[in-house]
Design an enzyme around this catalytic site. Structure first.
Site, PDB file in Angstrom:
ATOM      1  N   TYR A 225      18.078  -2.163  28.498  1.00 33.97           N
ATOM      2  CA  TYR A 225      19.161  -1.174  27.974  1.00 33.97           C
ATOM      3  C   TYR A 225      18.631   0.226  28.243  1.00 33.97           C
ATOM      4  O   TYR A 225      19.179   1.096  28.701  1.00 33.97           O
ATOM      5  CB  TYR A 225      19.216  -1.525  26.541  1.00 33.97           C
ATOM      6  CG  TYR A 225      20.394  -0.701  26.087  1.00 33.97           C
ATOM      7  CD1 TYR A 225      21.779  -0.778  26.170  1.00 33.97           C
ATOM      8  CD2 TYR A 225      19.976   0.332  25.313  1.00 33.97           C
ATOM      9  CE1 TYR A 225      22.686   0.168  25.745  1.00 33.97           C
ATOM     10  CE2 TYR A 225      20.999   1.042  24.470  1.00 33.97           C
ATOM     11  CZ  TYR A 225      22.184   1.138  24.749  1.00 33.97           C
ATOM     12  OH  TYR A 225      23.092   1.873  24.153  1.00 33.97           O
TER      13      TYR A 225
ATOM     14  N   LYS B 176      19.995   3.467  30.320  1.00 42.23           N
ATOM     15  CA  LYS B 176      20.306   4.781  29.763  1.00 42.23           C
ATOM     16  C   LYS B 176      19.628   5.925  30.100  1.00 42.23           C
ATOM     17  O   LYS B 176      20.239   6.996  30.276  1.00 42.23           O
ATOM     18  CB  LYS B 176      20.298   4.492  28.053  1.00 42.23           C
ATOM     19  CG  LYS B 176      21.401   3.745  27.545  1.00 42.23           C
ATOM     20  CD  LYS B 176      22.748   4.141  27.886  1.00 42.23           C
ATOM     21  CE  LYS B 176      23.766   3.365  27.155  1.00 42.23           C
ATOM     22  NZ  LYS B 176      25.312   3.825  27.522  1.00 42.23           N
TER      23      LYS B 176
ATOM     24  N   ILE C 141      24.413   4.677  15.534  1.00 41.46           N
ATOM     25  CA  ILE C 141      25.721   5.031  14.920  1.00 41.46           C
ATOM     26  C   ILE C 141      26.320   3.805  14.480  1.00 41.46           C
ATOM     27  O   ILE C 141      26.298   2.649  15.224  1.00 41.46           O
ATOM     28  CB  ILE C 141      26.269   5.576  16.211  1.00 41.46           C
ATOM     29  CG1 ILE C 141      25.531   6.680  16.988  1.00 41.46           C
ATOM     30  CG2 ILE C 141      28.020   6.073  15.777  1.00 41.46           C
ATOM     31  CD1 ILE C 141      25.460   8.076  16.025  1.00 41.46           C
TER      32      ILE C 141
END
Length: 248
Positions: free
Chosen positions: A156, A160, A189
């Site tokens: 991941y 990114k 978040i």
């Protein structure tokens, strides 16, 4: 301020979380928002209902960002309906967290297909109509771990990080055509992706964050809205970090 009246925006993965908050923010600023979804049509409809309840305009647009033919077909049809695309927010992403020794080829393929290939396909489909208008905004959603790295997220994080390289390269390629390309790198978040964190893990994140809390999707959407606006016309190739100070 931040007047997007008359602009056509696509938000990939717009049905939930940061994508939903971004779709709402752009619509409230006057844009006609195409809320992309892949499989959860009902959630996309809910986002559209929220847009319309707030007095905004939009529609849902189903396609898989990892499928180049699906991307080309959907965006071509959208351009024909609306006369162009002004704003592309590459938000769709997946995270399959594993220590590297446990990562399967399928995990790697799926993550990169969605998190990097998808933004490439979408940008490629949108750039030509943007060039015709000599105006465009592309905003890529990266991640704090794309800059800092994180144990258990090698695939991941690398996807990114690669998105930041794409951002900078496209910014250089298309600046002369009136197209800006920037990235937003959120920290942790409150979204579906972080909802299943155990309490100890959540507290650990808060402890690492100077502002002392987990962020809200609306705070990320505010950064995207600014980069999509005319007020950000002299900003390109940059990374806006919305991470509470976790990585500076």
């Amino acid at each position: 301020m931040f007047d997007l009246a008359g602009k056509i925006a696509i938000v990939t993965g717009g049905s939930r979380g940061i994508g939903r908050a971004t779709s709402l923010a752009l619509a409230e600023a006057g844009a006609h928002v195409l809320v992309n979804y892949c499989s959860n049509e009902e959630a996309a409809k809910q986002t559209l209902a929220l847009i319309e309840a707030a007095g905004g305009r939009g529609e849902i647009l189903g396609f898989d960002v990892a499928d180049p033919e699906s991307v080309d077909r959907a965006i071509k049809e959208a351009v024909e309906r609306h006369g162009g695309i002004d704003i592309l927010v590459n938000n769709a992403g997946i995270s399959i967290d594993q220590l590297l020794l446990r990562v399967s080829p399928k995990d790697l393929e799926m993550t990169w297909a969605t998190n990097l290939n998808g933004p490439i396909y979408c940008a490629k489909a949108c750039i030509r109509p943007m060039m015709k208008k000599r105006w465009g905004r592309i905003i890529n959603l990266s991640s704090v771990v794309g800059e800092s790295g994180n144990a258990g997220q090698a695939v991941y994080s690398s996807s990114k990080a690669a998105l930041l390289g794409l951002t900078r390269s496209l910014a250089r390629e298309y600046a002369s055509r009136g197209i800006t390309v920037n990235a937003v790198a959120p920290g942790f978040i409150e979204t579906d992706m972080t909802a299943d964190l155990p309490e100890a893990g959540r507290q650990g994140i808060v402890d690492q964050t100077p502002l002392g809390r987990i962020g809200r999707p609306e705070e990320v959407a505010a950064a995207v809205l600014f980069l999509a606006s005319e007020e950000a016309s002299y900003i390109t190739g940059q990374v806006v970090r919305v991470n509470g100070g976790m990585h500076v």
